[in-house]
Design a protein around this motif. Structure first.
Motif, short mmCIF file in Angstrom:
data_model
loop_
_atom_site.label_atom_id
_atom_site.label_comp_id
_atom_site.label_asym_id
_atom_site.label_seq_id
_atom_site.Cartn_x
_atom_site.Cartn_y
_atom_site.Cartn_z
N ILE A 100 1.56 -0.13 8.24
CA ILE A 100 0.11 0.03 8.30
C ILE A 100 -0.57 -1.13 7.59
O ILE A 100 -0.24 -1.45 6.44
N GLY A 101 -1.52 -1.77 8.27
CA GLY A 101 -2.33 -2.81 7.66
C GLY A 101 -3.60 -2.19 7.12
O GLY A 101 -4.29 -1.46 7.83
N ILE A 102 -3.90 -2.46 5.85
CA ILE A 102 -5.05 -1.83 5.21
C ILE A 102 -5.58 -2.69 4.07
O ILE A 102 -4.79 -3.29 3.33
N THR A 103 -6.90 -2.76 3.94
CA THR A 103 -7.50 -3.51 2.84
C THR A 103 -7.45 -2.70 1.55
O THR A 103 -7.29 -1.48 1.57
N ILE A 104 -7.62 -3.38 0.45
CA ILE A 104 -7.79 -2.72 -0.84
C ILE A 104 -9.30 -2.59 -1.02
O ILE A 104 -10.02 -3.58 -1.11
N SER A 105 -9.78 -1.35 -1.01
CA SER A 105 -11.22 -1.09 -0.95
C SER A 105 -11.96 -1.55 -2.20
O SER A 105 -11.42 -1.58 -3.30
N GLN A 106 -13.23 -1.87 -1.97
CA GLN A 106 -14.17 -2.13 -3.05
C GLN A 106 -14.87 -0.81 -3.37
O GLN A 106 -14.75 0.16 -2.62
N THR A 107 -15.64 -0.77 -4.44
CA THR A 107 -16.20 0.50 -4.92
C THR A 107 -17.13 1.17 -3.92
O THR A 107 -17.21 2.39 -3.88
N HIS A 108 -17.84 0.41 -3.09
CA HIS A 108 -18.78 1.02 -2.14
C HIS A 108 -18.12 1.39 -0.81
O HIS A 108 -18.75 1.99 0.04
N GLU A 109 -16.84 1.04 -0.64
CA GLU A 109 -16.13 1.33 0.60
C GLU A 109 -15.38 2.65 0.49
O GLU A 109 -15.16 3.17 -0.61
N TRP A 110 -14.92 3.15 1.63
CA TRP A 110 -14.09 4.35 1.62
C TRP A 110 -12.78 3.99 0.95
O TRP A 110 -12.19 2.96 1.22
N GLU A 111 -12.35 4.87 0.05
CA GLU A 111 -11.18 4.60 -0.78
C GLU A 111 -9.91 4.41 0.05
O GLU A 111 -9.58 5.26 0.87
N THR A 112 -9.20 3.33 -0.21
CA THR A 112 -7.96 3.10 0.51
C THR A 112 -6.72 3.35 -0.36
O THR A 112 -5.63 3.56 0.18
N TRP A 113 -6.85 3.34 -1.68
CA TRP A 113 -5.64 3.51 -2.49
C TRP A 113 -4.97 4.86 -2.26
O TRP A 113 -3.73 4.91 -2.12
N PRO A 114 -5.69 5.98 -2.13
CA PRO A 114 -5.01 7.25 -1.80
C PRO A 114 -4.30 7.20 -0.44
O PRO A 114 -3.27 7.83 -0.25
N ILE A 115 -4.85 6.42 0.50
CA ILE A 115 -4.22 6.27 1.81
C ILE A 115 -2.92 5.48 1.67
O ILE A 115 -1.89 5.83 2.26
N ILE A 116 -2.97 4.43 0.87
CA ILE A 116 -1.77 3.62 0.62
C ILE A 116 -0.68 4.47 -0.03
O ILE A 116 0.48 4.44 0.39
N GLU A 117 -1.06 5.25 -1.02
CA GLU A 117 -0.08 6.10 -1.70
C GLU A 117 0.52 7.14 -0.76
O GLU A 117 1.72 7.43 -0.82
N GLN A 118 -0.31 7.71 0.11
CA GLN A 118 0.18 8.68 1.09
C GLN A 118 1.15 8.01 2.06
O GLN A 118 2.18 8.59 2.42
N ALA A 119 0.84 6.80 2.47
CA ALA A 119 1.74 6.07 3.35
C ALA A 119 3.11 5.90 2.69
O ALA A 119 4.15 6.15 3.32
N TRP A 120 3.13 5.52 1.42
CA TRP A 120 4.39 5.35 0.71
C TRP A 120 5.14 6.68 0.61
O TRP A 120 6.36 6.72 0.77
N LEU A 121 4.40 7.78 0.35
CA LEU A 121 5.04 9.11 0.28
C LEU A 121 5.71 9.46 1.61
O LEU A 121 6.72 10.16 1.63
N GLU A 122 5.13 8.98 2.70
CA GLU A 122 5.67 9.26 4.04
C GLU A 122 6.66 8.18 4.49
O GLU A 122 7.00 8.11 5.67
#
Length: 183
Positions: free
Chosen positions: A47-69
């Motif tokens: 999965i290609g994904i940016t590291i979000s800035q504070t005003h963007e939708w959070e991507t770090w929880p998505i990244i962590e979920q990807a790793w869990l899967e």
């Protein structure tokens, strides 16, 4: 009459920055839940994904979920000279550093480059979208250039207030293939 990209970019950036933390968290959770249930996510390995800035939708929880899967995660790195994106596999926050445009990007010397079409799914950031899946981002054209030669699924996470009927788009603008929209 369609409004200019510059006007819409400023308007929606301001709207997102002024959102309350409570509303932002609620929308983030809905977007993440919807993403994790969609077919494109379920079948993606890289999965290609940016590291979000504070005003963007959070991507770090998505990244962590990807790793869990047991999915691999590739984050983009900007090249301001060519206005191109390159993606690199990341395994932790230690693989990132603040770089161009003050964005958290992969440290290329300690990460592995991923060819564009090796990404099964690309999550594309943006500020405002239309019903034909065109978007206005931050104005650099990086994602439009990348999407022009990318042949897999691309998804943007969108709050319903970020949708307009129609955007002005130029020949080089590229739509995403899917929008995940929540209220």
């Amino acid at each position: 009459m369609k409004q200019s990209k510059q006007f819409l970019r400023a308007k929606y950036l301001d709207k997102l920055k002024k959102m309350s933390d409570h509303d932002r968290q609620k929308i983030n959770k809905q977007l993440q839940k919807s993403l994790f249930q969609c077919e494109e996510w379920l079948h993606a390995n890289i999965i290609g994904i940016t590291i979000s800035q504070t005003h963007e939708w959070e991507t770090w929880p998505i990244i962590e979920q990807a790793w869990l899967e047991n999915k691999q995660v590739a984050a983009p790195k900007c090249d301001p000279a060519t206005k191109q994106l390159s993606f690199y596999l990341i395994n932790s926050k230690q693989d990132l550093a603040v770089q161009h445009y003050r964005l958290m990007e992969p440290i290329s010397e300690q990460t592995i480059y991923v060819r564009p079409n090796d990404l099964d799914l690309l999550l594309v950031p943006g500020l405002v979208y239309d019903r034909d899946y065109y978007r206005i981002g931050y104005g650099g054209g990086y994602y439009d250039r990348f999407l022009a030669n990318y042949h897999h699924s691309s998804i943007s996470l969108v709050w319903r207030e970020q949708i307009v009927d129609e955007l002005l788009h130029e020949p080089f603008d590229q739509p995403v293939t899917h929008l995940i929209i929540v209220n």
